[in-house]
Design a protein around this motif. Sequence first.
Motif, PDB file in Angstrom:
ATOM      1  N   ILE A   7      43.788 -47.790  32.965  1.00  0.00           N
ATOM      2  CA  ILE A   7      44.301 -48.981  32.273  1.00  0.00           C
ATOM      3  C   ILE A   7      44.064 -50.213  33.138  1.00  0.00           C
ATOM      4  CG2 ILE A   7      46.313 -50.054  31.196  1.00  0.00           C
ATOM      5  CD1 ILE A   7      46.654 -46.460  32.070  1.00  0.00           C
ATOM      6  N   ASP A   8      43.481 -51.247  32.551  1.00  0.00           N
ATOM      7  CA  ASP A   8      43.274 -52.529  33.235  1.00  0.00           C
ATOM      8  C   ASP A   8      43.881 -53.637  32.395  1.00  0.00           C
ATOM      9  OD1 ASP A   8      41.819 -51.519  35.410  1.00  0.00           O
ATOM     10  OD2 ASP A   8      39.973 -51.496  34.237  1.00  0.00           O
ATOM     11  N   ASN A   9      44.480 -54.602  33.069  1.00  0.00           N
ATOM     12  CA  ASN A   9      45.018 -55.772  32.371  1.00  0.00           C
ATOM     13  C   ASN A   9      44.844 -57.015  33.236  1.00  0.00           C
ATOM     14  OD1 ASN A   9      46.609 -57.409  30.476  1.00  0.00           O
ATOM     15  ND2 ASN A   9      48.174 -57.354  32.068  1.00  0.00           N
ATOM     16  N   GLU A  10      44.416 -58.091  32.610  1.00  0.00           N
ATOM     17  CA  GLU A  10      44.370 -59.400  33.254  1.00  0.00           C
ATOM     18  C   GLU A  10      45.164 -60.359  32.381  1.00  0.00           C
ATOM     19  OE1 GLU A  10      40.498 -60.753  34.185  1.00  0.00           O
ATOM     20  OE2 GLU A  10      39.957 -58.982  35.361  1.00  0.00           O
ATOM     21  N   GLY A  11      46.261 -60.863  32.924  1.00  0.00           N
ATOM     22  CA  GLY A  11      47.130 -61.723  32.132  1.00  0.00           C
ATOM     23  C   GLY A  11      47.676 -62.876  32.938  1.00  0.00           C
ATOM     24  N   ARG A  56      53.177 -28.621  34.030  1.00  0.00           N
ATOM     25  CA  ARG A  56      52.281 -29.763  33.891  1.00  0.00           C
ATOM     26  C   ARG A  56      52.347 -30.582  35.182  1.00  0.00           C
ATOM     27  NH1 ARG A  56      50.101 -32.348  29.375  1.00  0.00           N
ATOM     28  NH2 ARG A  56      49.500 -34.528  29.706  1.00  0.00           N
ATOM     29  N   TYR A  57      51.188 -31.029  35.618  1.00  0.00           N
ATOM     30  CA  TYR A  57      51.122 -31.883  36.809  1.00  0.00           C
ATOM     31  C   TYR A  57      50.595 -33.256  36.389  1.00  0.00           C
ATOM     32  CZ  TYR A  57      49.415 -33.972  41.141  1.00  0.00           C
ATOM     33  OH  TYR A  57      49.178 -34.840  42.171  1.00  0.00           O
ATOM     34  N   GLU A  58      51.261 -34.300  36.839  1.00  0.00           N
ATOM     35  CA  GLU A  58      50.824 -35.662  36.538  1.00  0.00           C
ATOM     36  C   GLU A  58      50.822 -36.496  37.813  1.00  0.00           C
ATOM     37  OE1 GLU A  58      52.171 -36.114  31.855  1.00  0.00           O
ATOM     38  OE2 GLU A  58      52.815 -37.602  33.339  1.00  0.00           O
ATOM     39  N   TYR A  59      49.717 -37.193  38.009  1.00  0.00           N
ATOM     40  CA  TYR A  59      49.567 -38.100  39.149  1.00  0.00           C
ATOM     41  C   TYR A  59      49.201 -39.478  38.612  1.00  0.00           C
ATOM     42  CZ  TYR A  59      47.356 -40.518  43.072  1.00  0.00           C
ATOM     43  OH  TYR A  59      47.015 -41.449  44.017  1.00  0.00           O
ATOM     44  N   SER A  60      49.878 -40.491  39.110  1.00  0.00           N
ATOM     45  CA  SER A  60      49.567 -41.859  38.676  1.00  0.00           C
ATOM     46  C   SER A  60      49.537 -42.782  39.882  1.00  0.00           C
ATOM     47  CB  SER A  60      50.604 -42.358  37.657  1.00  0.00           C
ATOM     48  OG  SER A  60      51.860 -42.540  38.280  1.00  0.00           O
ATOM     49  N   LYS A  61      48.693 -43.782  39.785  1.00  0.00           N
ATOM     50  CA  LYS A  61      48.560 -44.793  40.831  1.00  0.00           C
ATOM     51  C   LYS A  61      48.459 -46.153  40.155  1.00  0.00           C
ATOM     52  CE  LYS A  61      45.585 -46.309  44.643  1.00  0.00           C
ATOM     53  NZ  LYS A  61      44.339 -46.028  45.398  1.00  0.00           N
ATOM     54  N   SER A  62      49.403 -47.021  40.461  1.00  0.00           N
ATOM     55  CA  SER A  62      49.455 -48.341  39.838  1.00  0.00           C
ATOM     56  C   SER A  62      49.373 -49.423  40.904  1.00  0.00           C
ATOM     57  CB  SER A  62      50.756 -48.523  39.040  1.00  0.00           C
ATOM     58  OG  SER A  62      50.912 -47.506  38.090  1.00  0.00           O
ATOM     59  N   ARG A  63      48.667 -50.498  40.589  1.00  0.00           N
ATOM     60  CA  ARG A  63      48.608 -51.671  41.461  1.00  0.00           C
ATOM     61  C   ARG A  63      48.807 -52.918  40.611  1.00  0.00           C
ATOM     62  NH1 ARG A  63      44.260 -52.429  46.126  1.00  0.00           N
ATOM     63  NH2 ARG A  63      45.798 -51.008  47.035  1.00  0.00           N
ATOM     64  N   ILE A  64      49.804 -53.708  40.984  1.00  0.00           N
ATOM     65  CA  ILE A  64      50.111 -54.948  40.277  1.00  0.00           C
ATOM     66  C   ILE A  64      49.906 -56.114  41.230  1.00  0.00           C
ATOM     67  CG2 ILE A  64      51.862 -56.245  39.017  1.00  0.00           C
ATOM     68  CD1 ILE A  64      53.223 -53.585  38.413  1.00  0.00           C
ATOM     69  N   ASN A  65      49.059 -57.039  40.844  1.00  0.00           N
ATOM     70  CA  ASN A  65      48.823 -58.251  41.624  1.00  0.00           C
ATOM     71  C   ASN A  65      49.445 -59.412  40.871  1.00  0.00           C
ATOM     72  OD1 ASN A  65      47.663 -60.653  42.749  1.00  0.00           O
ATOM     73  ND2 ASN A  65      46.060 -59.381  43.679  1.00  0.00           N
ATOM     74  N   ALA A  66      50.593 -59.881  41.367  1.00  0.00           N
ATOM     75  CA  ALA A  66      51.324 -60.973  40.723  1.00  0.00           C
ATOM     76  C   ALA A  66      51.163 -62.235  41.541  1.00  0.00           C
ATOM     77  CB  ALA A  66      52.799 -60.624  40.579  1.00  0.00           C
ATOM     78  N   ASN A 122      42.682 -53.078  28.604  1.00  0.00           N
ATOM     79  CA  ASN A 122      41.588 -52.165  28.297  1.00  0.00           C
ATOM     80  C   ASN A 122      41.990 -50.772  28.772  1.00  0.00           C
ATOM     81  OD1 ASN A 122      39.215 -53.985  27.367  1.00  0.00           O
ATOM     82  ND2 ASN A 122      39.982 -54.983  29.220  1.00  0.00           N
ATOM     83  N   VAL A 123      41.877 -49.807  27.867  1.00  0.00           N
ATOM     84  CA  VAL A 123      42.321 -48.440  28.169  1.00  0.00           C
ATOM     85  C   VAL A 123      41.166 -47.470  27.912  1.00  0.00           C
ATOM     86  CG1 VAL A 123      44.028 -46.661  27.698  1.00  0.00           C
ATOM     87  CG2 VAL A 123      44.663 -49.068  27.467  1.00  0.00           C
ATOM     88  N   TYR A 124      40.857 -46.642  28.918  1.00  0.00           N
ATOM     89  CA  TYR A 124      39.805 -45.634  28.814  1.00  0.00           C
ATOM     90  C   TYR A 124      40.446 -44.264  28.967  1.00  0.00           C
ATOM     91  CZ  TYR A 124      37.195 -49.833  30.160  1.00  0.00           C
ATOM     92  OH  TYR A 124      36.709 -51.111  30.230  1.00  0.00           O
ATOM     93  N   GLY A 125      40.012 -43.301  28.159  1.00  0.00           N
ATOM     94  CA  GLY A 125      40.635 -41.991  28.216  1.00  0.00           C
ATOM     95  C   GLY A 125      39.666 -40.851  27.981  1.00  0.00           C
ATOM     96  N   LEU A 126      39.929 -39.715  28.612  1.00  0.00           N
ATOM     97  CA  LEU A 126      39.150 -38.498  28.422  1.00  0.00           C
ATOM     98  C   LEU A 126      40.104 -37.315  28.545  1.00  0.00           C
ATOM     99  CD1 LEU A 126      36.330 -37.120  28.136  1.00  0.00           C
ATOM    100  CD2 LEU A 126      36.262 -37.046  30.640  1.00  0.00           C
ATOM    101  N   SER A 127      40.084 -36.422  27.556  1.00  0.00           N
ATOM    102  CA  SER A 127      40.970 -35.254  27.599  1.00  0.00           C
ATOM    103  C   SER A 127      40.237 -34.031  27.077  1.00  0.00           C
ATOM    104  CB  SER A 127      42.234 -35.501  26.767  1.00  0.00           C
ATOM    105  OG  SER A 127      41.917 -35.589  25.386  1.00  0.00           O
ATOM    106  N   GLU A 180      45.845 -49.197  36.626  1.00  0.00           N
ATOM    107  CA  GLU A 180      46.561 -47.923  36.726  1.00  0.00           C
ATOM    108  C   GLU A 180      45.627 -46.779  36.356  1.00  0.00           C
ATOM    109  OE1 GLU A 180      50.898 -47.216  35.614  1.00  0.00           O
ATOM    110  OE2 GLU A 180      49.875 -46.277  33.924  1.00  0.00           O
ATOM    111  N   GLN A 181      45.746 -45.686  37.117  1.00  0.00           N
ATOM    112  CA  GLN A 181      45.015 -44.455  36.807  1.00  0.00           C
ATOM    113  C   GLN A 181      46.025 -43.319  36.696  1.00  0.00           C
ATOM    114  OE1 GLN A 181      43.906 -45.979  40.069  1.00  0.00           O
ATOM    115  NE2 GLN A 181      42.907 -47.482  38.760  1.00  0.00           N
ATOM    116  N   ILE A 182      45.826 -42.488  35.678  1.00  0.00           N
ATOM    117  CA  ILE A 182      46.716 -41.347  35.455  1.00  0.00           C
ATOM    118  C   ILE A 182      45.861 -40.096  35.259  1.00  0.00           C
ATOM    119  CG2 ILE A 182      48.448 -40.313  33.948  1.00  0.00           C
ATOM    120  CD1 ILE A 182      49.372 -43.077  33.215  1.00  0.00           C
TER     121      ILE A 182
END
Length: 797
Positions: free
Chosen positions: A457-461, A506-516, A430-435, A483-485
């Motif tokens: 971005i969210d994923n459950e797999g 351009r500045y980009e910040y991202s934060k990702s968390r993976i639970n395996a 599931n992806v949500y975006g605003l620009s 993940e958030q960007i």
Amino acid sequence: MKCKTIWQVLKSRWKTIFTLLILCFGCMELHSQSTAPEQRITGILVNEKGEPVEYAGVILLSQADSTFVSGCVSEQEGVFHMENLCQGKYLLKASLIGYDDYYKPVYLQEGLFDCGRMSLKAATYLLDEVTVTATVPLVKNEKGKLTINIENSMLSDAGSIADMLSRTPGLMTDVGGSIAVLGKGSAIIYINNKEASSGELSSLQPSDISKVEIIRNPGAQYSASGRSVIIIRTKKAVSNATMLQVYDHLTVARKIGSTAGMSITQNIGRYSGMYSYSYGEYNQKQYLYQYQTIIQPDYTMNNISDFTQVFKNRSHNIFAGIDYRIYKQHYLGAQFSGNTSKNNKSEDRRQTIFKTNENGYEVRQINSYGGSKNDFYNIDLTYRINPDSINNFNIVAGYASQKHNNVNDIRETIFQGRKNSKINTNNNYNVYGLSADYQFNIAGLFISETGGKLSIIDNEGFSSHTDANSLAMESYDTNITKEQIFAGYYTVKKDIGGFSIKGGVRYEYSKSRINASGNEHDLKTSEFFPRLYISYSPADNFNISFDYSRSINRQQFSQINPDNIYLDSLSYIIGNPFLKPEYSNYYEIGLLFRKNLTMTLGYEQITQPIIFVGMNDETNPDVTKFSYINLNKGKYYRGGLSYKLSKGKYSGAASVSVSVPNFRIPYLEGERRIRKSMTFLSITNNYKLSNTFSLFCDFRYRSPGEYGISYLKGQYNLSAGIRSNFLKNNLNISLLCNDILQKNSNGNYDEKYNNISNGMRINQDTRLIRLTVRYNFNNINSRIKKNTSHQKELNRL
């Protein structure tokens, strides 16, 4: 000082450098005012209903004697602009067939003169039908941009959008199958200024395209992941009507495939709508030979496979978009795009294994049958304001969902038994975006643009491996990705005399968390990406430019997904949740002669390059684990030369580029250097025999060489086709013959890494004949803008 040290200084001093850049622009403006003031004119052409009017001729005449001074053609959204003018009194004239001529007195004093919105009135007279026969130049060079005419060329009958882009001068299909700009690598694709998804590209046909723009030096407003941008411009309409288009592409190769569809386009008052649906069947059969050698301290293992693969794909694509002008320059838009596809794949493989510490050899028969289903849909809402030719504001909010399920049944006949495995992988993104983007003019000094975006971005797999004989669960792994960007940018551009300068950061910040399966991995990135482009034109037929950009190649979700994808009992693929993004600093010098000959020289420095390699499994050295890793660094040296020609009924283009890598990778007890160059050649020819009949012939060549850590075999492709129009150009029939000499060997490679060497030889289904039939009921096109706020994240799925 090394390049890495220079970048560290730039990174630590970016605020100071950026402030100096803006001050330099201001100083240059003051200098230009004190020496030779440069005047500019801009404006927007609209019709009586406020709709943009494109391709209108705009000329500037001397008010004293009506002599010609300058001229241009209105572009996207009806915008026109003229530069390098002198102070004085002029008369501006805008004209287009179907409209009365428009005149406006202009008094140029200092800086920019904005004509605002100029409304053209529909002509009150009627003309008899007139047929004009001419050949539009296929390729046009502009400042930092290459424009290719698609409308009324053979490229409008290329089959799919991907086919059209792969045949477009200056573009190619790279080793990974992506569309790339020669000398620049994979490009980001936009439709009317907004990044496009594969689903949106599938909903378009080449006949919907007016032109393609290739930007080799994109500004900071574009994603930091791209060094080049491809913008697809769709056709526009200026009248109220409804059009229905139906088409079918029939492809005959080893397997027969077909794509059929229809589209409805409407322009009614303030409303514009576009709706399309297509259904495609893609079938392919190919033969492969694969080898692998594992060198251990006390023995060597050779694994050789011969196999046949058969693919079947069925897909449905749908797109619906509306655009409504609520008041003058205020617009609301909404769109829905969806795709559902089912894939089936069967593989018969004979695997032979030799080990030097054992007598004889072992033969295995592996049969696999798999199927996958992919469901995707995307919803976007847009609001934009275009008060004048310079100031504009655009905001987009969107949501997308992608569900992918893959089931594979692998049956192996092995020594002393039989092993049956069932592999199931499932992901739900599931992806949500605003620009938001805003372009404006700062006190007449220079044009600026600023904006930002937020994506979530969210994923459950999960993935499972089941023994089909005992039904025992051998492994079950879950993965939860969040993940958030956030991104923000600011750009400025200025034309002074013969100089054109564009700068930004351009500045980009991202934060990702993976639970395996209960194990969490966090990754954060925070980077600034400066971009600078300077060009100088001392004469009309000569231009020199310099381009610098820093970019990022973020990890694809499949690369960091820790799911275990079982291939057979001796190999599997697994993602690397610790994988880091790839960073690149790129420098390029360009020369343009007589507006038809271009030469480029480039240098790219890569930090943490991402590669896909085979490694020994930790528990069994005879089993190969394929995964993604980061190297320390790498370099590329690039050069290119292109030439275009348009004369009479003929138009064509030729380009050649050379890429020289410089990597070091571990191999056996030492180190292996990657330094073999690769040459790309492209020749495009189009000839219009009559107003309704034309033909083309294209040739593309790629020499043997190294790409990443792979050594690729050479290949070339010769294609030709004809096109004819009937019934006042409403009926179009074209025939394409692809890979006539059957020399397309894309996929043939050799690799060496650590103690493993492997390679593949593939006989693909590339020789084909495609027949396209298309009919238009009424001939208009929409003003719909395909917008999305989170396309970069969708493409990473």
